[in-house]
Design a protein around this motif. Structure first.
Motif, mmCIF file in Angstrom:
data_model
loop_
_atom_site.group_PDB
_atom_site.id
_atom_site.type_symbol
_atom_site.label_atom_id
_atom_site.label_comp_id
_atom_site.label_asym_id
_atom_site.label_seq_id
_atom_site.Cartn_x
_atom_site.Cartn_y
_atom_site.Cartn_z
ATOM 1 N N THR A 81 0.861 -1.178 -0.008
ATOM 2 C CA THR A 81 0.437 -0.216 -0.029
ATOM 3 C C THR A 81 1.503 1.520 -0.432
ATOM 4 O O THR A 81 0.092 1.834 -0.677
ATOM 5 N N LEU A 82 2.049 1.114 1.126
ATOM 6 C CA LEU A 82 2.506 2.554 0.779
ATOM 7 C C LEU A 82 3.134 2.677 -0.801
ATOM 8 O O LEU A 82 3.799 3.769 -0.335
ATOM 9 N N VAL A 83 3.913 1.869 -1.416
ATOM 10 C CA VAL A 83 5.293 2.033 -2.125
ATOM 11 C C VAL A 83 3.260 1.510 -3.374
ATOM 12 O O VAL A 83 4.786 1.958 -4.773
ATOM 13 N N GLY A 84 2.971 1.553 -3.162
ATOM 14 C CA GLY A 84 1.951 1.487 -4.783
ATOM 15 C C GLY A 84 2.452 0.277 -5.235
ATOM 16 O O GLY A 84 2.394 -0.118 -7.028
ATOM 17 N N ALA A 85 2.940 -1.322 -4.950
ATOM 18 C CA ALA A 85 2.952 -2.640 -5.928
ATOM 19 C C ALA A 85 1.409 -3.317 -5.837
ATOM 20 O O ALA A 85 0.987 -3.203 -4.715
ATOM 21 N N GLN A 86 1.666 -4.318 -6.243
ATOM 22 C CA GLN A 86 0.676 -4.851 -6.646
ATOM 23 C C GLN A 86 1.241 -6.555 -5.674
ATOM 24 O O GLN A 86 0.031 -6.576 -4.988
ATOM 25 N N GLY A 149 19.132 4.864 -10.659
ATOM 26 C CA GLY A 149 19.441 5.698 -10.019
ATOM 27 C C GLY A 149 17.711 5.304 -8.737
ATOM 28 O O GLY A 149 17.283 4.673 -7.795
ATOM 29 N N GLY A 150 17.457 6.588 -8.626
ATOM 30 C CA GLY A 150 16.243 7.329 -7.944
ATOM 31 C C GLY A 150 16.644 8.755 -6.813
ATOM 32 O O GLY A 150 17.813 8.945 -6.745
ATOM 33 N N VAL A 151 16.042 9.072 -6.188
ATOM 34 C CA VAL A 151 15.776 9.984 -5.609
ATOM 35 C C VAL A 151 16.149 9.846 -3.738
ATOM 36 O O VAL A 151 15.521 9.150 -3.562
ATOM 37 N N ASP A 152 17.586 10.387 -3.764
ATOM 38 C CA ASP A 152 17.479 9.891 -2.114
ATOM 39 C C ASP A 152 16.680 10.916 -0.984
ATOM 40 O O ASP A 152 16.156 12.004 -1.316
ATOM 41 N N PRO A 153 15.402 10.219 -0.357
ATOM 42 C CA PRO A 153 14.395 11.425 0.590
ATOM 43 C C PRO A 153 15.143 12.073 1.019
ATOM 44 O O PRO A 153 14.601 13.121 1.193
ATOM 45 N N PRO A 167 17.475 3.560 9.086
ATOM 46 C CA PRO A 167 18.281 3.910 8.314
ATOM 47 C C PRO A 167 18.054 2.827 7.411
ATOM 48 O O PRO A 167 19.023 1.731 7.484
ATOM 49 N N TYR A 168 17.581 2.179 6.405
ATOM 50 C CA TYR A 168 17.150 0.952 5.816
ATOM 51 C C TYR A 168 17.919 0.889 4.643
ATOM 52 O O TYR A 168 18.401 2.252 3.265
ATOM 53 N N PRO A 169 18.671 -0.110 3.635
ATOM 54 C CA PRO A 169 19.735 0.494 2.127
ATOM 55 C C PRO A 169 18.927 -0.625 1.467
ATOM 56 O O PRO A 169 17.542 -1.269 2.033
ATOM 57 N N GLU A 170 18.385 0.234 0.291
ATOM 58 C CA GLU A 170 17.629 -0.253 -0.748
ATOM 59 C C GLU A 170 17.627 -1.375 -1.817
ATOM 60 O O GLU A 170 18.765 -0.355 -2.293
ATOM 61 N N ILE A 171 17.574 -1.994 -3.018
ATOM 62 C CA ILE A 171 17.386 -1.788 -4.162
ATOM 63 C C ILE A 171 16.628 -2.619 -4.506
ATOM 64 O O ILE A 171 15.513 -2.480 -4.212
ATOM 65 N N THR A 172 16.533 -1.070 -5.684
ATOM 66 C CA THR A 172 15.328 -0.889 -6.730
ATOM 67 C C THR A 172 15.828 -0.999 -8.362
ATOM 68 O O THR A 172 16.365 -0.535 -8.507
ATOM 69 N N HIS A 173 14.622 -2.186 -9.000
ATOM 70 C CA HIS A 173 15.006 -1.923 -10.576
ATOM 71 C C HIS A 173 13.337 -1.727 -10.955
ATOM 72 O O HIS A 173 13.336 -2.668 -11.027
ATOM 73 N N PRO A 174 13.525 -0.309 -11.583
ATOM 74 C CA PRO A 174 12.137 0.681 -12.038
ATOM 75 C C PRO A 174 12.012 0.039 -13.496
ATOM 76 O O PRO A 174 10.733 0.441 -13.682
ATOM 77 N N ASP A 175 12.976 -0.304 -13.998
ATOM 78 C CA ASP A 175 12.950 -1.149 -15.374
ATOM 79 C C ASP A 175 13.400 -2.235 -15.952
ATOM 80 O O ASP A 175 14.587 -2.754 -16.288
ATOM 81 N N ILE A 176 12.820 -3.675 -14.926
ATOM 82 C CA ILE A 176 13.820 -4.865 -15.236
ATOM 83 C C ILE A 176 14.092 -5.293 -16.563
ATOM 84 O O ILE A 176 14.690 -5.725 -17.537
ATOM 85 N N THR A 225 8.058 6.921 -4.329
ATOM 86 C CA THR A 225 8.539 8.129 -4.554
ATOM 87 C C THR A 225 9.834 8.378 -3.980
ATOM 88 O O THR A 225 9.614 6.845 -2.985
ATOM 89 N N ALA A 226 10.187 9.589 -3.423
ATOM 90 C CA ALA A 226 11.111 9.657 -2.057
ATOM 91 C C ALA A 226 10.133 9.770 -0.930
ATOM 92 O O ALA A 226 10.391 8.958 0.222
ATOM 93 N N ARG A 227 9.015 10.415 -1.172
ATOM 94 C CA ARG A 227 8.169 9.880 0.240
ATOM 95 C C ARG A 227 7.960 8.226 0.569
ATOM 96 O O ARG A 227 6.973 8.584 1.658
ATOM 97 N N GLN A 228 6.998 8.334 -0.553
ATOM 98 C CA GLN A 228 6.685 6.877 -0.548
ATOM 99 C C GLN A 228 7.572 5.845 0.418
ATOM 100 O O GLN A 228 7.414 5.225 1.184
#
Length: 491
Positions: A81-86, A149-153, A167-176, A225-228
């Motif tokens: 819900t928070l990150v808008g995923a399914q 890439g991505g925007v640092d919150p 502080p959580y490290p993250e791994i994001t793949h926006p377009d696999i 997004t950064a806020r999400q």
């Protein structure tokens, strides 16, 4: 003239500095700028209130989760819900050998999870986290967003909430599909399962940095997004504390189960002329019920079921001591069940003065199907056979440790060929949720309605009795405080 003092609101720092002078602003463009600034402040405050309300609602739902699986599923749903995923996935790492190790999916079946596990660990985001994605020194955020890439919150003004995120490290793949840096197998599995982007983060607390990893999957190319991501970090800080507590509870229960299993027979002995089966279910804190089948001299057999009052590790340890002592007394004077229980009562009164226990001991001669038994505050056995289903008429007696000196007469009975003697704990009656007389009637009906083929097989009979006497899965209900023991001996 001195500047006016700023008003203070609990939980918020004033974000707008007071004017340097008290003169009213000039009309025209100045008034418009002030109105615009005021509207921006109200919008920001409204955004913070909305975020706090959302987090409060999600945390209230999380607090209502009773089991580890419920907490994990609620964390997945809230994160989606928070990150808008399914869809999503949580994989736990067993820190200790007795800790639970499991993978739970949101919108993913077992086959889908199996597909995800075929992705090489060097390319799978949650697997890389489980393998130890490094965090920047000093607790700084160590972001690893793949090639997207991505925007640092921290680059977005998040107000007072920005100081609260763990502080959580993250791994994001926006377009696999277009990410050539990923392993081809990763892109193949993503295409097959129908997800186009992913966002993964560790599940960690300052005290437990290696709990597991969570990954959320998007149906279309996207990234939070950064806020999400910021709100997700706030939520996970609380959720991982819940997960850590449930993991610790699971490890404690595993230790208690191992202790209890070590104090009870690992298997039933083989005795000519007798077929036996047993079922034992315990509550979450570990109860003091026991069972035992002991070969005795001259081809005899000792059957016993009992229970120590209380729960927890101390009760389990007391149960183990009583059971071991009863075995010794049975070998020495098993042909006299009253003497066996009298010795056990004296031992309990001297070594465990604050405890009481119920027990039933039966001395069995399998060759002639003769049984001599005595009970101390325990439920009467049940005889099940083709021609009768009835309780053994035992004398009313007090539990061990309740009186200054325990004494009760023994009962002698002879079974017909093909009949089964059922010994059980009072937890079987309590788990029915009925009054005691109705619980006895329910147990009797469950045994009496068993088909002849079931009555001829002790394993099938105990399973049938548990299902019929304890509906709605109460036999397997792990959070029920009452233990259940059901021992069947067919001659």
């Amino acid at each position: 003239m001195s500047a006016p003092q700023r008003s203070k609101v609990a939980g918020f720092k004033p974000v707008i500095s007071p004017p340097a002078q008290t003169a009213p602003p000039a009309s025209g463009s100045g008034a418009a700028a002030a109105a615009e600034q005021s509207a921006a402040v109200h919008d920001r405050l409204a955004s913070w209130v909305t975020d706090l309300t959302t987090l409060q609602e999600l945390n209230e739902r999380l607090a209502g989760a009773a089991t580890l699986d419920d907490v994990l599923r609620e964390t997945l749903r809230a994160g989606a819900t928070l990150v808008g995923a399914q869809r999503g996935l949580i994989a736990l790492e067993a820190v200790e050998s007795n800790g639970p190790e499991r993978t739970i999916g949101l919108g993913l079946g077992r086959a889908d999870i199996g597909e995800l596990e075929t992705v090489p660990r060097s390319s799978s985001s949650y697997a890389r986290i489980l393998d130890g994605l490094p965090t920047a020194a000093g607790g700084d955020r160590a972001d690893d967003r793949g090639s997207g890439g991505g925007v640092d919150p921290r680059s977005e003004d998040l107000g007072d909430l920005g100081d609260l995120a763990y502080p959580y490290p993250e791994i994001t793949h926006p377009d696999i599909a277009t990410d050539e840096a990923l392993d081809p197998r990763h892109r193949e599995v993503a295409a097959r399962l129908g997800y186009a982007a992913s966002h993964a983060t560790p599940l960690a607390t300052p005290a437990a940095p290696r709990i597991g990893a969570a990954v959320w999957l998007y149906d279309e190319p996207a990234e939070p997004t950064a806020r999400q991501r910021h709100l997700l970090g706030l939520y996970l800080r609380n959720a991982t504390e819940h997960i850590a507590r449930h993991l610790e509870l699971a490890r404690t229960r595993a230790d208690l189960t191992a202790l209890r299993d070590g104090l009870l027979p690992s298997r039933l002995p083989r005795v000519p002329g007798v077929a036996m089966a047993v079922r034992h279910r315990t509550g979450p804190r570990g109860g003091g019920d026991w069972y035992d089948v002991l070969p005795l001299p001259e081809g005899a057999l000792g059957l016993t079921v009992g229970g120590v009052t209380g729960s927890g590790a101390g009760t389990v340890a007391a149960m183990g001591r009583l059971r071991a002592s009863l075995r010794a007394y049975a070998v020495m004077e098993g042909e006299d069940p009253v003497a066996v229980l009298s010795d056990l009562e004296l031992l309990l009164r001297l070594t465990e003065p604050a405890r009481s226990a119920t027990a039933l001991f039966a001395y069995v001669e399998p060759s002639v199907r003769r049984i001599l038994l005595a009970g101390a505050g325990h439920c009467p056995p049940l005889i099940v056979g083709p021609h009768r289903t009835e309780y053994v008429e035992t004398t009313l007696s007090a539990p061990l440790g309740m009186l200054a000196c325990w004494e009760a007469p023994s009962v002698e009975l002879t079974l017909y060929e093909g009949e089964t003697l059922l010994l059980y704990s009072d937890g079987l009656l309590h788990r029915t949720g009925e009054e005691l007389d109705r619980a006895f009637a329910r147990l009797h009906a469950a045994a009496a309605c068993a088909p002849p083929s079931v009555q001829a097989d002790p394993d099938a009979l105990v399973d049938h009795v548990l299902r019929a006497a304890l509906p709605d899965g109460r036999a397997e209900q792990q959070d029920h405080p009452e233990d259940v023991v059901l021992l069947a001996a067919r001659f």
